[in-house]
Design an enzyme around this catalytic site. Structure first.
Site, mmCIF file in Angstrom:
data_model
loop_
_atom_site.group_PDB
_atom_site.id
_atom_site.type_symbol
_atom_site.label_atom_id
_atom_site.label_comp_id
_atom_site.label_asym_id
_atom_site.label_seq_id
_atom_site.Cartn_x
_atom_site.Cartn_y
_atom_site.Cartn_z
ATOM 1 N N TYR A 31 4.078 -4.463 11.374
ATOM 2 C CA TYR A 31 2.934 -5.110 10.701
ATOM 3 C C TYR A 31 3.438 -6.288 9.865
ATOM 4 C CZ TYR A 31 0.712 -0.556 11.682
ATOM 5 O OH TYR A 31 0.233 0.583 12.276
ATOM 6 N N TRP A 35 -2.223 -6.831 5.167
ATOM 7 C CA TRP A 35 -3.355 -5.971 5.511
ATOM 8 C C TRP A 35 -4.131 -5.649 4.244
ATOM 9 C CZ3 TRP A 35 -0.239 -6.488 9.585
ATOM 10 C CH2 TRP A 35 -0.751 -6.226 10.860
ATOM 11 N N ASN A 36 -5.451 -5.605 4.391
ATOM 12 C CA ASN A 36 -6.364 -5.477 3.264
ATOM 13 C C ASN A 36 -6.128 -4.228 2.407
ATOM 14 O OD1 ASN A 36 -8.785 -4.859 1.826
ATOM 15 N ND2 ASN A 36 -9.971 -6.187 3.144
ATOM 16 N N TRP A 37 -6.370 -3.037 2.966
ATOM 17 C CA TRP A 37 -6.263 -1.858 2.084
ATOM 18 C C TRP A 37 -4.814 -1.497 1.797
ATOM 19 C CZ3 TRP A 37 -7.640 3.818 3.660
ATOM 20 C CH2 TRP A 37 -7.162 4.132 4.939
ATOM 21 N N ASP A 38 -3.907 -1.881 2.681
ATOM 22 C CA ASP A 38 -2.480 -1.712 2.367
ATOM 23 C C ASP A 38 -2.143 -2.438 1.074
ATOM 24 O OD1 ASP A 38 -2.605 -1.521 5.479
ATOM 25 O OD2 ASP A 38 -0.624 -0.733 4.987
ATOM 26 N N GLY A 163 -9.582 2.079 9.213
ATOM 27 C CA GLY A 163 -8.178 2.348 8.908
ATOM 28 C C GLY A 163 -7.682 3.559 9.689
ATOM 29 N N ASP A 165 -7.624 4.441 12.890
ATOM 30 C CA ASP A 165 -7.875 3.786 14.170
ATOM 31 C C ASP A 165 -8.269 4.693 15.331
ATOM 32 O OD1 ASP A 165 -6.761 1.893 12.512
ATOM 33 O OD2 ASP A 165 -5.316 1.145 13.965
ATOM 34 N N ARG A 198 1.329 6.435 18.686
ATOM 35 C CA ARG A 198 0.357 5.339 18.567
ATOM 36 C C ARG A 198 -0.898 5.621 19.399
ATOM 37 N NH1 ARG A 198 0.455 1.629 14.863
ATOM 38 N NH2 ARG A 198 -0.658 0.300 16.314
ATOM 39 N N TYR A 350 -0.750 9.374 15.277
ATOM 40 C CA TYR A 350 -1.458 8.482 14.344
ATOM 41 C C TYR A 350 -2.488 9.233 13.499
ATOM 42 C CZ TYR A 350 -2.111 3.379 13.459
ATOM 43 O OH TYR A 350 -2.140 2.103 12.946
ATOM 44 N N GLU A 394 5.483 5.851 7.742
ATOM 45 C CA GLU A 394 4.068 5.469 7.772
ATOM 46 C C GLU A 394 3.197 6.721 7.677
ATOM 47 O OE1 GLU A 394 3.061 3.287 11.307
ATOM 48 O OE2 GLU A 394 1.048 2.773 10.601
HETATM 49 C C1 DGY Z 1 -2.827 -1.750 14.037
HETATM 50 O O1 DGY Z 1 -2.510 -2.827 14.537
HETATM 51 O O2 DGY Z 1 -2.337 -0.672 14.369
HETATM 52 C C2 DGY Z 1 -3.764 -1.728 12.936
HETATM 53 O O3 DGY Z 1 -4.057 -0.461 12.484
HETATM 54 C C3 DGY Z 1 -4.992 -2.508 13.200
HETATM 55 O O4 DGY Z 1 -5.251 -3.059 11.992
#
Ligand code: DGY
Length: 428
Positions: A31, A35-38, A163, A165, A198, A350, A394
């Site tokens: 990443y 990222w917003n909430w991160d 969030g 996903d 994932r 995930y 994570e």
């Molecule tokens: C990702 O790329 O896995 C994210 O969760 C999408 O924002």
């Protein structure tokens, strides 16, 4: 990594390593943007090291707020082809590219927590007063664009907005999303993280179909909600919005900003009343609503427990505490993102089973405020045991504690600082 000073030192090192000056990346490689909430949750950790830097984190995010009030889920500050989908796929046509969807609105909560703990009171009051109108615009954007019938609850229109996903919660609704017209693409996430941790390729094709649909509508938020075949009302997402509205209302009152206080208080009250419609008595927790079919989704995920983050009636908080206790019986580390007894439960994939420290933090925070101290303590203890077992990952396998997804993760480090500070540990 067993003793607390070592954990704190390691957490601080991770925050420093992922700091890009005015924003942090969630982790190197997987990443590479903001990222917003991160960012908002990571600011809580940054504040233990440098208050000024913590405020900057949130200010940087809001510098990229859209004119309609939306705060995007990703800000692509730099070019990096190690991530898919990048700015060319989103096509939002902004000077600094952003994605075109949003994420759980934790900013209001985070700003109010930064303010409450600030040592430089005058600077904090000034910075909070500058942010609150923008945060309120975002809250009002949710109600205008994601609750067009004014029910008091907002829908997400893409799983990435939650969030969570690939939560089991979305499976049935997501089946309605087609994949035709999606050109072949190369995923990058599976080059950085174990593909078994994932989302699947089939899910990715649907994620991209939705992005293409929204792009074809010019990212016009007056149209996207009704056009999306995926409209889900998530109790966790709504609880975050309700909590942020309530916290912003209180903070605005302290700062003498009566109008902002009243607007946020009204949104919080309406949302809290409407949240009741998502209660599932059989499961003893809240569940999602599929807004397209009008039916509640019978899926026992952590989204319904995250509702504890909102100010709830005492009997609901008590029931959620009991539910966390029951879910925790057959696992080693709580809180699993899906019920371990459900057939879809997957310890490593995930949001279909693993434990996430940010979710643990929010559930524990809400339960503690509601007087459910024993369960809150168990959540914090398990979270810290996970760090000792699996490092700053994570997310984690709730059975073995094995680290999953990306490593050296910013918000995990931030949450550890928060947990240790709550434990009364003085920063070394
Ligand atoms: C990702 O790329 O896995 C994210 O969760 C999408 O924002």
């Amino acid at each position: 990594m067993h003793d607390r000073p070592t954990m704190l030192r390691e957490a601080a090192a991770i925050l420093a390593e992922n700091d890009r000056g005015t924003y942090t990346v969630p982790t190197h490689g997987l990443y590479p943007f903001q990222w917003n909430w991160d960012s908002c949750l990571s600011a809580l950790g940054l504040a233990h090291l440098d208050e000024d830097r913590a405020w900057t984190e949130i200010e940087t995010l809001f510098a990229h707020q859209w004119d309609d009030g939306m705060v995007p889920h990703i800000v692509f500050h730099v070019a990096d082809d190690g991530y898919f989908p990048g700015p060319d796929v989103w096509g939002t046509d902004r000077a600094v590219p952003t994605s075109g969807i949003t994420q759980p609105p934790v900013a209001g909560f985070a700003v109010s927590r930064l303010f409450d703990r600030a040592t430089d009171r005058a600077a904090a009051a000034e910075r909070a007063a500058r942010l609150l109108p923008a945060i309120t615009r975002w809250h009002e954007w949710f109600l205008a664009c994601r609750d067009p019938k004014s029910t008091g609850l907002v829908a997400i229109i893409h799983p990435w907005e939650s969030g969570r996903d690939n939560s089991v919660d979305w499976d049935a609704a997501f089946d309605r999303v087609p994949t035709d017209g999606v050109a072949p693409f190369t995923r990058r996430d599976t080059m950085h993280a174990n593909p078994e941790h994932r989302p699947t390729q089939a899910q990715y094709e649907r994620y991209i179909w939705l992005v293409q649909l929204f792009r074809s509508l010019g990212w016009d938020n007056g149209k996207l909600h009704d056009a999306s075949p995926f409209q889900v009302v998530d109790p966790g997402f709504n609880a975050i919005l309700i909590r942020s509205c309530a916290d912003v209302a209180e903070l605005a009152r302290k700062l003498g900003l009566g109008d902002l206080a009243a607007r946020n208080a009204a949104m919080a009250a309406k949302g809290a009343a409407a949240l009741e419609t998502l209660w599932n008595a059989r499961l003893g927790q809240y569940v999602c609503l599929d807004r397209v079919t009008g039916r509640l989704i019978d899926s026992p995920s952590v989204g319904g427990l995250l509702a504890a983050f909102a100010p709830l009636p005492a009997h609901r908080a008590q029931a959620l505490a009991a539910r966390v206790r029951a879910l925790s019986e057959n696992i080693t580390y709580t809180v699993p993102s899906h019920d371990p007894d459900a057939p879809e439960f997957d310890t490593r994939r995930y949001w279909r089973g693993p434990v996430w420290l940010i979710v643990n933090y929010m559930i524990a925070d809400g339960l503690r405020a509601a007087g459910q101290t024993a369960v809150a303590d168990r959540i914090v203890d398990d979270s810290l045991r996970l760090i000792r077992t699996g490092g700053f990952a994570e997310y984690y396998d709730p059975m073995s504690g094995a680290p999953c997804g990306g490593g050296r993760f910013t918000w995990t480090a931030a949450m550890v600082m928060e947990f240790l500070a709550q434990d009364g540990v003085v920063q070394s």
